[in-house]
Design a protein around this motif. Structure first.
Motif, PDB file in Angstrom:
ATOM      1  N   LYS A  70     -14.848 -22.874 -40.790  1.00  0.00           N
ATOM      2  CA  LYS A  70     -14.120 -23.513 -41.881  1.00  0.00           C
ATOM      3  C   LYS A  70     -14.508 -22.904 -43.222  1.00  0.00           C
ATOM      4  CE  LYS A  70     -13.440 -27.959 -39.539  1.00  0.00           C
ATOM      5  NZ  LYS A  70     -13.571 -29.433 -39.637  1.00  0.00           N
ATOM      6  N   LEU A  71     -13.523 -22.842 -44.118  1.00  0.00           N
ATOM      7  CA  LEU A  71     -13.716 -22.361 -45.481  1.00  0.00           C
ATOM      8  C   LEU A  71     -13.597 -23.529 -46.448  1.00  0.00           C
ATOM      9  CD1 LEU A  71     -13.062 -19.685 -43.929  1.00  0.00           C
ATOM     10  CD2 LEU A  71     -11.943 -18.900 -46.025  1.00  0.00           C
ATOM     11  N   TRP A  72     -14.525 -23.559 -47.425  1.00  0.00           N
ATOM     12  CA  TRP A  72     -14.561 -24.634 -48.409  1.00  0.00           C
ATOM     13  C   TRP A  72     -14.569 -24.025 -49.805  1.00  0.00           C
ATOM     14  CZ3 TRP A  72     -14.724 -29.358 -45.849  1.00  0.00           C
ATOM     15  CH2 TRP A  72     -15.154 -29.318 -44.508  1.00  0.00           C
ATOM     16  N   ASP A  73     -13.775 -24.591 -50.683  1.00  0.00           N
ATOM     17  CA  ASP A  73     -13.783 -24.141 -52.069  1.00  0.00           C
ATOM     18  C   ASP A  73     -15.129 -24.466 -52.701  1.00  0.00           C
ATOM     19  OD1 ASP A  73     -13.283 -24.830 -55.148  1.00  0.00           O
ATOM     20  OD2 ASP A  73     -11.795 -23.360 -54.500  1.00  0.00           O
ATOM     21  N   ARG A  74     -15.756 -23.480 -53.299  1.00  0.00           N
ATOM     22  CA  ARG A  74     -17.103 -23.680 -53.844  1.00  0.00           C
ATOM     23  C   ARG A  74     -17.124 -24.671 -54.998  1.00  0.00           C
ATOM     24  NH1 ARG A  74     -21.759 -19.135 -54.844  1.00  0.00           N
ATOM     25  NH2 ARG A  74     -22.994 -20.269 -56.382  1.00  0.00           N
ATOM     26  N   GLY A  75     -16.055 -24.713 -55.773  1.00  0.00           N
ATOM     27  CA  GLY A  75     -16.025 -25.615 -56.916  1.00  0.00           C
ATOM     28  C   GLY A  75     -15.692 -27.041 -56.552  1.00  0.00           C
ATOM     29  N   THR A  76     -14.637 -27.232 -55.761  1.00  0.00           N
ATOM     30  CA  THR A  76     -14.171 -28.574 -55.433  1.00  0.00           C
ATOM     31  C   THR A  76     -14.790 -29.140 -54.164  1.00  0.00           C
ATOM     32  OG1 THR A  76     -12.290 -27.778 -54.128  1.00  0.00           O
ATOM     33  CG2 THR A  76     -11.970 -28.021 -56.509  1.00  0.00           C
ATOM     34  N   ARG A  77     -15.368 -28.255 -53.322  1.00  0.00           N
ATOM     35  CA  ARG A  77     -15.942 -28.620 -52.018  1.00  0.00           C
ATOM     36  C   ARG A  77     -14.861 -29.054 -51.021  1.00  0.00           C
ATOM     37  NH1 ARG A  77     -19.920 -26.652 -54.813  1.00  0.00           N
ATOM     38  NH2 ARG A  77     -21.843 -27.839 -55.087  1.00  0.00           N
ATOM     39  N   LYS A  78     -13.592 -28.784 -51.319  1.00  0.00           N
ATOM     40  CA  LYS A  78     -12.513 -29.144 -50.411  1.00  0.00           C
ATOM     41  C   LYS A  78     -12.285 -28.034 -49.386  1.00  0.00           C
ATOM     42  CE  LYS A  78      -9.933 -32.093 -53.625  1.00  0.00           C
ATOM     43  NZ  LYS A  78      -8.623 -32.290 -54.298  1.00  0.00           N
TER      44      LYS A  78
END
Length: 315
Positions: free
Chosen positions: A267-275
Motif C-alpha cells: 500500500k502507498l500512503w501520502d506522506r502529508g495527509t497519511r491517506k
C-alpha cells in the motif's frame, strides 16, 4: 482511486518467468545505484540478476537463505546468507547482451548471521545481536552500541552517512553513523519510548521501521502503522490499522510511505495527509521490497512464493 478522490496510474510487471520461483521466497532485493539492474535473493540460496523484466544471470550462492544484498558499485555487489557468510561479486555484462557472468571477489565469515548489508565507503553488516561489523576492515571493527537490540533498518542518509534503527526493551534506538575516511563515527543515538509496552500488548511487536529525513514510521505484527515526525519531538501518532496481517517492510520517500504485508498487499500512503493513495496485491505474503534509486515512483517487491514484481506509478 484513493480516499481523497485522486487517481494514480500503475504500470505493473510481474516476473512470472522467475527460474527460482519454486526454490523459496524472494527474501532480498536490491537495485543497482543507477537503477538499471535488480538483484533478487531467495530462500534456498539462489540469486537472480535482472535487467528490466528478464533474468540475465542466475546462480547458487549458498545452501541457505539469502538475507541481504547490497551494491557497492554499478557492477559489484555483496550477498549475505544465513550460513554466516558474506560474499562479494563482480558482474561482467555488456548491454544489449541477454546473459551475464559473475566473478566472486571475496568471502567473509561472520560470527553470526547477517540481517542487513549496507555499503557507505565500507561494507557494513548488521547482526541479530545488535552489532554492526565493518567487513572490509581486517581488524574486524565492531560498532556495538545497540547492545542486544534487534536492528530493524539501515537507511542511507547520503553517500557518507546512514541511519540505523534498533528495538530494545520496547524502546527504539535511532543511531546516526558518519563515515570519515574508513572510520565509522557515531555522532548521535536517540532513544524513543514506544507507544505501547510489551507488558500491555504482548500480542503486538514491532516488525518493520523506516526512517527518512525527519520522519520515523513503525509497523507491527497486527498490521498497524504509526509515526513520529520529527523523531526528536515528544509523542507518537495513534496506531492505524493499515493491513490485516504482519507488516513486513516499510519504506518512505519525499512524498510517499510504502507498507508491505503478509496479507499479500503493498500500500502507498501520502506522506502529508497519511491517506492511502494506492494498493497492489501479490500472489503470496510480501517479504521483501526495494525502491529504485533512479526513480522515486518505481519499486520491486517479492513474495513468499519467489515471485518478483516491478511496479511503477504516476503522481
Amino acid at each position: 482511486v484513493a480516499e481523497d478522490r485522486t487517481m494514480r496510474a500503475w504500470s505493473i510487471s510481474t516476473a512470472m518467468e522467475n527460474p527460482v520461483s519454486k526454490k523459496g521466497g524472494t527474501t532480498a532485493l536490491c537495485f543497482s545505484p543507477c537503477g538499471q539492474l535488480l538483484v533478487s535473493g531467495h530462500g534456498q540460496g539462489q540469486l537472480c540478476i535482472w535487467h528490466q523484466n528478464s533474468v540475465i544471470c542466475s546462480m547458487q550462492v549458498s545452501d541457505c537463505l539469502v538475507s541481504s544484498v547490497a551494491f557497492m558499485s554499478e557492477r559489484e555487489f555483496a550477498v549475505a546468507c544465513l550460513d554466516n557468510t558474506v560474499t562479494t561479486w563482480r558482474l561482467e555484462w555488456t548491454p544489449p547482451q541477454t546473459t551475464a557472468q559473475v566473478k566472486q571477489l571475496s568471502s567473509y565469515t561472520v560470527g553470526s548471521s547477517v540481517l542487513f548489508l549496507h555499503y557507505c565507503s565500507m561494507l557494513l553488516a548488521a547482526c541479530p545481536n545488535g552489532s554492526i561489523i565493518d567487513l572490509m576492515d581486517p581488524t574486524d571493527v565492531t560498532l556495538g552500541w545497540f547492545g542486544s537490540g534487534h536492528i530493524h533498518a539501515m537507511q542511507e542518509n547520503d553517500c557518507k552517512s546512514l541511519w540505523v534503527v534498533a528495538d530494545k526493551d520496547c524502546t527504539l534506538e535511532v543511531g546516526f553513523i558518519f563515515i570519515m575516511g574508513k572510520v565509522p563515527n557515531t555522532f548521535h543515538t536517540l532513544r524513543l519510548e514506544q507507544q505501547e509496552s510489551s507488558s500491555t500488548n504482548k500480542s503486538s511487536v514491532t516488525t518493520a521501521v523506516a526512517i527518512h529525513q525527519d520522519l520515523l514510521v513503525c509497523g507491527d505484527s497486527t498490521g498497524k502503522i504509526w509515526y513520529k515526525d520529527p523523531p526528536g519531538e515528544e509523542g507518537w501518532s495513534s496506531k492505524k490499522q493499515a493491513h490485516t496481517d504482519k507488516i513486513s517492510v516499510l519504506k518512505a520517500t519525499e512524498r510517499i510511505i510504502i507498507s508491505a504485508s503478509h496479507d499479500q498487499s503493498v500500500k502507498l500512503w501520502d506522506r502529508g495527509t497519511r491517506k492511502q493513495v494506492g494498493m497492489f496485491l501479490c500472489q503470496a505474503p510480501v517479504v521483501s521490497l526495494a525502491l529504485s534509486p533512479s526513480c522515486p515512483t518505481e519499486m520491486a517487491c517479492g513474495d513468499s512464493l519467489g515471485n518478483v514484481y516491478r511496479i511503477a506509478w504516476g503522481e
